[in-house]
Scaffold this motif. Sequence first.
Motif, PDB file in Angstrom:
ATOM      1  N   HIS A 267      32.694  49.639  31.970  1.00 25.57           N
ATOM      2  CA  HIS A 267      32.978  50.636  30.936  1.00 25.57           C
ATOM      3  C   HIS A 267      31.681  50.993  30.232  1.00 25.57           C
ATOM      4  O   HIS A 267      30.812  50.141  30.036  1.00 25.57           O
ATOM      5  N   PHE A 268      31.555  52.279  29.865  1.00 24.04           N
ATOM      6  CA  PHE A 268      30.395  52.743  29.112  1.00 24.04           C
ATOM      7  C   PHE A 268      30.840  53.269  27.753  1.00 24.04           C
ATOM      8  O   PHE A 268      31.837  53.994  27.654  1.00 24.04           O
ATOM      9  N   HIS A 269      30.087  52.875  26.741  1.00 26.33           N
ATOM     10  CA  HIS A 269      30.241  53.464  25.408  1.00 26.33           C
ATOM     11  C   HIS A 269      28.933  54.183  25.125  1.00 26.33           C
ATOM     12  O   HIS A 269      27.932  53.558  24.768  1.00 26.33           O
ATOM     13  N   GLY A 270      28.928  55.511  25.315  1.00 26.62           N
ATOM     14  CA  GLY A 270      27.672  56.230  25.319  1.00 26.62           C
ATOM     15  C   GLY A 270      26.864  55.807  26.540  1.00 26.62           C
ATOM     16  O   GLY A 270      27.356  55.830  27.666  1.00 26.62           O
ATOM     17  N   GLU A 271      25.627  55.386  26.325  1.00 23.58           N
ATOM     18  CA  GLU A 271      24.792  54.916  27.428  1.00 23.58           C
ATOM     19  C   GLU A 271      24.877  53.405  27.618  1.00 23.58           C
ATOM     20  O   GLU A 271      24.305  52.863  28.565  1.00 23.58           O
ATOM     21  N   ARG A 272      25.597  52.738  26.757  1.00 27.85           N
ATOM     22  CA  ARG A 272      25.680  51.281  26.812  1.00 27.85           C
ATOM     23  C   ARG A 272      26.834  50.848  27.708  1.00 27.85           C
ATOM     24  O   ARG A 272      27.977  51.231  27.499  1.00 27.85           O
ATOM     25  N   GLY A 273      26.512  50.059  28.720  1.00 23.48           N
ATOM     26  CA  GLY A 273      27.528  49.560  29.629  1.00 23.48           C
ATOM     27  C   GLY A 273      27.880  48.115  29.348  1.00 23.48           C
ATOM     28  O   GLY A 273      27.058  47.337  28.848  1.00 23.48           O
ATOM     29  N   ASN A 274      29.126  47.747  29.671  1.00 23.85           N
ATOM     30  CA  ASN A 274      29.580  46.386  29.440  1.00 23.85           C
ATOM     31  C   ASN A 274      30.656  46.053  30.462  1.00 23.85           C
ATOM     32  O   ASN A 274      31.244  46.940  31.077  1.00 23.85           O
ATOM     33  N   ARG A 275      30.907  44.782  30.658  1.00 22.39           N
ATOM     34  CA  ARG A 275      31.994  44.345  31.532  1.00 22.39           C
ATOM     35  C   ARG A 275      33.175  43.946  30.656  1.00 22.39           C
ATOM     36  O   ARG A 275      33.203  42.878  30.064  1.00 22.39           O
ATOM     37  N   LEU A 276      34.163  44.839  30.588  1.00 22.71           N
ATOM     38  CA  LEU A 276      35.345  44.615  29.766  1.00 22.71           C
ATOM     39  C   LEU A 276      36.556  44.215  30.601  1.00 22.71           C
ATOM     40  O   LEU A 276      37.505  43.632  30.078  1.00 22.71           O
ATOM     41  N   ASP A 277      36.526  44.545  31.892  1.00 20.72           N
ATOM     42  CA  ASP A 277      37.675  44.341  32.773  1.00 20.72           C
ATOM     43  C   ASP A 277      37.405  43.145  33.681  1.00 20.72           C
ATOM     44  O   ASP A 277      36.373  43.102  34.362  1.00 20.72           O
ATOM     45  N   HIS A 278      38.346  42.204  33.685  1.00 14.30           N
ATOM     46  CA  HIS A 278      38.100  40.934  34.356  1.00 14.30           C
ATOM     47  C   HIS A 278      39.306  40.498  35.180  1.00 14.30           C
ATOM     48  O   HIS A 278      40.453  40.869  34.875  1.00 14.30           O
ATOM     49  N   ILE A 279      39.002  39.698  36.203  1.00 16.28           N
ATOM     50  CA  ILE A 279      40.048  38.979  36.941  1.00 16.28           C
ATOM     51  C   ILE A 279      39.646  37.514  36.950  1.00 16.28           C
ATOM     52  O   ILE A 279      38.625  37.144  37.542  1.00 16.28           O
ATOM     53  N   LEU A 280      40.421  36.700  36.253  1.00 19.00           N
ATOM     54  CA  LEU A 280      40.195  35.258  36.227  1.00 19.00           C
ATOM     55  C   LEU A 280      41.243  34.584  37.106  1.00 19.00           C
ATOM     56  O   LEU A 280      42.383  35.053  37.206  1.00 19.00           O
ATOM     57  N   VAL A 281      40.859  33.481  37.723  1.00 12.19           N
ATOM     58  CA  VAL A 281      41.768  32.783  38.641  1.00 12.19           C
ATOM     59  C   VAL A 281      41.779  31.294  38.325  1.00 12.19           C
ATOM     60  O   VAL A 281      40.880  30.767  37.673  1.00 12.19           O
ATOM     61  N   SER A 282      42.797  30.623  38.832  1.00 17.03           N
ATOM     62  CA  SER A 282      42.923  29.187  38.628  1.00 17.03           C
ATOM     63  C   SER A 282      42.065  28.429  39.645  1.00 17.03           C
ATOM     64  O   SER A 282      41.466  29.020  40.553  1.00 17.03           O
ATOM     65  N   CYS A 283      42.025  27.115  39.502  1.00 17.23           N
ATOM     66  CA  CYS A 283      41.133  26.286  40.316  1.00 17.23           C
ATOM     67  C   CYS A 283      41.444  26.345  41.806  1.00 17.23           C
ATOM     68  O   CYS A 283      40.580  26.039  42.635  1.00 17.23           O
ATOM     69  N   GLU A 284      42.656  26.742  42.166  1.00 11.51           N
ATOM     70  CA  GLU A 284      43.025  26.811  43.581  1.00 11.51           C
ATOM     71  C   GLU A 284      42.189  27.827  44.357  1.00 11.51           C
ATOM     72  O   GLU A 284      42.152  27.801  45.588  1.00 11.51           O
ATOM     73  N   PHE A 285      41.500  28.721  43.634  1.00  8.60           N
ATOM     74  CA  PHE A 285      40.704  29.753  44.284  1.00  8.60           C
ATOM     75  C   PHE A 285      39.216  29.424  44.304  1.00  8.60           C
ATOM     76  O   PHE A 285      38.398  30.274  44.653  1.00  8.60           O
ATOM     77  N   CYS A 286      38.861  28.218  43.925  1.00 10.41           N
ATOM     78  CA  CYS A 286      37.463  27.786  43.878  1.00 10.41           C
ATOM     79  C   CYS A 286      37.109  27.030  45.154  1.00 10.41           C
ATOM     80  O   CYS A 286      37.716  26.001  45.467  1.00 10.41           O
ATOM     81  N   ALA A 287      36.110  27.498  45.872  1.00  8.79           N
ATOM     82  CA  ALA A 287      35.762  26.933  47.176  1.00  8.79           C
ATOM     83  C   ALA A 287      35.358  25.465  47.086  1.00  8.79           C
ATOM     84  O   ALA A 287      35.699  24.664  47.965  1.00  8.79           O
ATOM     85  N   ASN A 288      34.650  25.098  46.028  1.00 11.94           N
ATOM     86  CA  ASN A 288      34.118  23.735  45.923  1.00 11.94           C
ATOM     87  C   ASN A 288      34.935  22.853  44.987  1.00 11.94           C
ATOM     88  O   ASN A 288      34.474  21.801  44.569  1.00 11.94           O
ATOM     89  N   HIS A 289      36.143  23.290  44.677  1.00 10.65           N
ATOM     90  CA  HIS A 289      36.981  22.550  43.740  1.00 10.65           C
ATOM     91  C   HIS A 289      37.885  21.583  44.507  1.00 10.65           C
ATOM     92  O   HIS A 289      38.357  21.888  45.599  1.00 10.65           O
ATOM     93  N   ALA A 290      38.119  20.430  43.912  1.00 14.28           N
ATOM     94  CA  ALA A 290      38.968  19.428  44.577  1.00 14.28           C
ATOM     95  C   ALA A 290      40.375  19.960  44.826  1.00 14.28           C
ATOM     96  O   ALA A 290      41.053  19.524  45.760  1.00 14.28           O
ATOM     97  N   TYR A 291      40.815  20.910  43.990  1.00 18.14           N
ATOM     98  CA  TYR A 291      42.159  21.459  44.131  1.00 18.14           C
ATOM     99  C   TYR A 291      42.146  22.804  44.879  1.00 18.14           C
ATOM    100  O   TYR A 291      43.159  23.483  44.954  1.00 18.14           O
TER     101      TYR A 291
END
Length: 332
Positions: A267-291
């Motif tokens: 998203h941009f507010h004027g010329e300033r950009g930021n990351r406002l939109d996210h996808i977070l996941v649980s540990c089951e989606f982590c390659a190096n996670h025990a779970y």
Amino acid sequence: MPSTSTIKVATLNLYNFVAPPNAFYEMENIYSRKQWQQKTQWLQRTLSEVDADIIGFQEVFSAIALEELVKSAGYPYFAINEPCVVESDYIHFQPSVAIASRFPMRLQSNPSFPSGHDYQFSRRPLHVSVSTSPLGELDCFVVHLKSQRPMLPEVSNSDDTLSKWLEEIEGSMQSTSLRQSEVLYLHQYIVKSKQLTQRPFVLMGDFNNNLTAPEFAPLRSTGRHRRPDSQETIAPYTFHDSWQLSLEQQCLAIDSNHTQPTEPITHFHGERGNRLDHILVSCEFCANHAYGLFNVVDYQLVDKHIVDPTYGIDDQGSDHALVCITIAERQQ
């Protein structure tokens, strides 16, 4: 219905998705027939390009119109959190969040809150469980957290610049405080839901700030303060940034031997950009996670319409980028 070993999950702020002759917020905010056609055609093209299996939406005023559009695009399952507010029969307020899926899904009860807290979200989150293949049952949460816009009084007695400045500071702090409370109760609800079901989860949407912001501390927490022995117990309930996980899959994990990759801008507010939109996941989606059971193998940003728009094609689309991740079964 998809039958491959990967699925794609996306999120998109639709930016005032309201079918004419209805208006958003003010009586004059009504799309012309041409503008509405451009907006819906842009969305249809974007859905076809991304080809996601599950997609969350924010700023939905015309839920029926959206449901019809996504069903024609191959998403037979659709849900919203709650209808928006309508005044004078056509002016729409408090937009809904929604989700569309190629897989069957069940609407779960709206988030409840710890006893003793009299609290409401600015926009109530949406919780569905999706019966995917090959990931099995997956909990999806779609959110649109409080914006950074100051919470100003509807009627102000202040006329001078200094007083209005003080009002804006107070209003900005109130917005941050509300977003902080939303994150706290959302985090508690998701953790308790997982404790009950033990299902993997995906949290997606417009967070209205970068993940490093102080109000998102619960989503970054991995253990109790000064209690490293707590991490093993807490690990199954931790949240993980899909962008970072995708970097790890590309062997670009941030460490002392690598330059930090540029964070995506949604998203941009004027010329300033930021990351406002996210996808977070649980540990089951982590390659190096025990779970870990699955991997986030790709992170895609659809942003041409905000970085290099084509007039007459992109200008009615959205003011946010679309974020899409690809999840794959872990190879044994």
